[in-house]
Design a protein around this motif. Structure first.
Motif, PDB file in Angstrom:
ATOM      1  N   VAL A   1       0.904  -1.286   0.060  1.00  0.00           N
ATOM      2  CA  VAL A   1       0.263  -0.048   0.132  1.00  0.00           C
ATOM      3  C   VAL A   1       0.901   1.236  -0.040  1.00  0.00           C
ATOM      4  N   PHE A   2       1.827   1.302   0.920  1.00  0.00           N
ATOM      5  CA  PHE A   2       2.758   2.379   0.855  1.00  0.00           C
ATOM      6  C   PHE A   2       3.365   2.675  -0.469  1.00  0.00           C
ATOM      7  N   TRP A   3       3.875   1.786  -1.183  1.00  0.00           N
ATOM      8  CA  TRP A   3       4.575   1.867  -2.572  1.00  0.00           C
ATOM      9  C   TRP A   3       3.548   2.468  -3.608  1.00  0.00           C
ATOM     10  N   ALA A   4       2.323   1.773  -3.284  1.00  0.00           N
ATOM     11  CA  ALA A   4       1.350   2.217  -4.588  1.00  0.00           C
ATOM     12  C   ALA A   4       0.775   3.453  -4.303  1.00  0.00           C
ATOM     13  N   THR A   5       0.701   4.034  -3.123  1.00  0.00           N
ATOM     14  CA  THR A   5       0.444   5.297  -2.704  1.00  0.00           C
ATOM     15  C   THR A   5       1.438   6.335  -3.427  1.00  0.00           C
ATOM     16  N   LEU A   6       2.804   6.085  -3.057  1.00  0.00           N
ATOM     17  CA  LEU A   6       3.707   6.790  -3.635  1.00  0.00           C
ATOM     18  C   LEU A   6       3.759   6.829  -5.129  1.00  0.00           C
ATOM     19  N   ALA A   7       3.176   5.654  -5.806  1.00  0.00           N
ATOM     20  CA  ALA A   7       3.185   5.532  -7.357  1.00  0.00           C
ATOM     21  C   ALA A   7       2.100   6.577  -7.978  1.00  0.00           C
ATOM     22  N   ALA A   8       1.253   6.857  -6.958  1.00  0.00           N
ATOM     23  CA  ALA A   8      -0.124   7.723  -7.602  1.00  0.00           C
ATOM     24  C   ALA A   8       0.208   9.171  -7.365  1.00  0.00           C
ATOM     25  N   LEU A   9       1.358   9.334  -6.820  1.00  0.00           N
ATOM     26  CA  LEU A   9       1.795  10.917  -6.778  1.00  0.00           C
ATOM     27  C   LEU A   9       2.397  11.465  -7.924  1.00  0.00           C
ATOM     28  N   PRO A  10       2.083  12.245  -8.773  1.00  0.00           N
ATOM     29  CA  PRO A  10       2.682  12.885  -9.842  1.00  0.00           C
ATOM     30  C   PRO A  10       4.142  13.537  -9.430  1.00  0.00           C
ATOM     31  N   GLY A  11       4.849  13.305 -10.027  1.00  0.00           N
ATOM     32  CA  GLY A  11       6.433  13.513  -9.902  1.00  0.00           C
ATOM     33  C   GLY A  11       7.110  12.705  -8.813  1.00  0.00           C
ATOM     34  N   VAL A  12       6.623  12.508  -7.698  1.00  0.00           N
ATOM     35  CA  VAL A  12       6.887  11.738  -6.656  1.00  0.00           C
ATOM     36  C   VAL A  12       7.213  10.374  -7.204  1.00  0.00           C
ATOM     37  N   ASN A  13       6.217   9.848  -7.925  1.00  0.00           N
ATOM     38  CA  ASN A  13       6.210   8.690  -8.497  1.00  0.00           C
ATOM     39  C   ASN A  13       7.525   8.093  -9.146  1.00  0.00           C
ATOM     40  N   LEU A  14       8.067   9.168  -9.972  1.00  0.00           N
ATOM     41  CA  LEU A  14       9.147   8.837 -10.630  1.00  0.00           C
ATOM     42  C   LEU A  14      10.232   8.398  -9.794  1.00  0.00           C
ATOM     43  N   LEU A  15      10.346   9.315  -8.839  1.00  0.00           N
ATOM     44  CA  LEU A  15      11.705   8.918  -7.813  1.00  0.00           C
ATOM     45  C   LEU A  15      11.257   7.464  -6.989  1.00  0.00           C
ATOM     46  N   SER A  16       9.851   7.516  -6.506  1.00  0.00           N
ATOM     47  CA  SER A  16       9.678   6.432  -5.497  1.00  0.00           C
ATOM     48  C   SER A  16       9.749   5.074  -6.599  1.00  0.00           C
ATOM     49  N   THR A  17       9.349   5.039  -7.927  1.00  0.00           N
ATOM     50  CA  THR A  17       9.514   3.778  -8.686  1.00  0.00           C
ATOM     51  C   THR A  17      10.872   3.357  -8.703  1.00  0.00           C
ATOM     52  N   ALA A  18      11.672   4.399  -9.101  1.00  0.00           N
ATOM     53  CA  ALA A  18      13.290   3.988  -9.130  1.00  0.00           C
ATOM     54  C   ALA A  18      13.743   3.484  -7.763  1.00  0.00           C
TER      55      ALA A  18
END
Length: 247
Positions: A218-235
């Protein structure tokens, strides 16, 4: 001048028999110390250490054969004693629940191991030679078993990679004014709010139930839904994923 072999480096008496020199005995003692140190190094591994291993033997044993300090209590029943071969060739014992009725429960250690390796109970022989994860618990070797039942197939990681790559391409297209802006913006919203979080959530559950990774889906999926933030979090997520040790 050619170097002498170990046999030639020893003195020879008048009868023709080799005499071992003091330095030869000292070298052998150092080799003995090296072997002893290597044999005992695994016993001092800290709790929580996870490493690969291989199942090379198994047999049911009375519950009384399980050491008292081992993190398994078979009671008056039997346990499954397995031999695990670690990297380097060292073999260590471990124990699992053994069902008296022949059908391991899903929550038992044997049932969780079979589920994690996708092996049916009636195909128990497939355990032989399988690669597993070995964990140190209370100074004892155990099989590492995720707490949750296995989920996912592992193919969702391609969706994560494709999703973040497409997001970057879409943002670049919007910034450079390439193509119609409205469709690109709609695609970006679709990727950010739906596809990337869904693929990340599903893949994180696969990772959590098939490896030693203990992150929160849930934590990582939430970060993946945040524009801009998701690029860093996915990396960061993909980096953590690459370091996971799979069952």
């Amino acid at each position: 001048m050619a170097e002498r072999t170990d046999e030639e480096s020893r003195s020879v008496d008048t009868t023709g028999e080799a005499i071992e020199r003091p330095e030869d005995r000292a070298a052998e003692r150092f080799l003995d110390l090296e072997s002893e140190l290597a044999a005992g190094s695994d016993a001092t591994l800290p709790d929580g250490t996870v490493r690969p291993g291989r199942l090379v033997d198994a047999a049911p044993v009375p519950g009384a054969d399980v050491p008292e300090e081992y993190p398994l209590d078979p009671g008056d029943g039997r346990a499954l004693a397995v031999t695990l071969e670690l990297e380097g060739g060292r073999s260590v014992p471990a124990y699992l629940d053994w069902p008296e009725n022949g059908d391991p429960a899903e929550e038992s250690t044997l049932g969780r191991l079979l589920a994690g390796l996708d092996i049916a109970p009636e195909q128990l022989a497939k355990l032989y030679g399988r690669e597993v994860l070995v964990e140190v618990v209370d100074g004892r070797y155990t099989l590492y078993l995720p707490d949750e039942p296995p989920r996912g197939t592992g193919r969702d990681r391609y969706g994560v990679i494709a999703g973040v790559a497409t997001s970057v391409a879409t943002l670049a297209g919007l910034a450079l004014g390439v193509g119609p802006g409205a469709p690109l913006l709609l695609l970006f919203v679709l990727l950010t709010l739906f596809l990337l979080p869904v693929f990340t959530y599903r893949d994180a559950w696969y990772l959590r139930t098939h490896s030693d990774w203990e992150g929160g889906p849930v934590f990582w999926a939430t970060l993946a839904a945040l524009p801009g933030v998701n690029l860093l979090s996915t990396a960061m997520y993909l980096r953590d994923r690459s370091g996971a040790i799979f069952l």
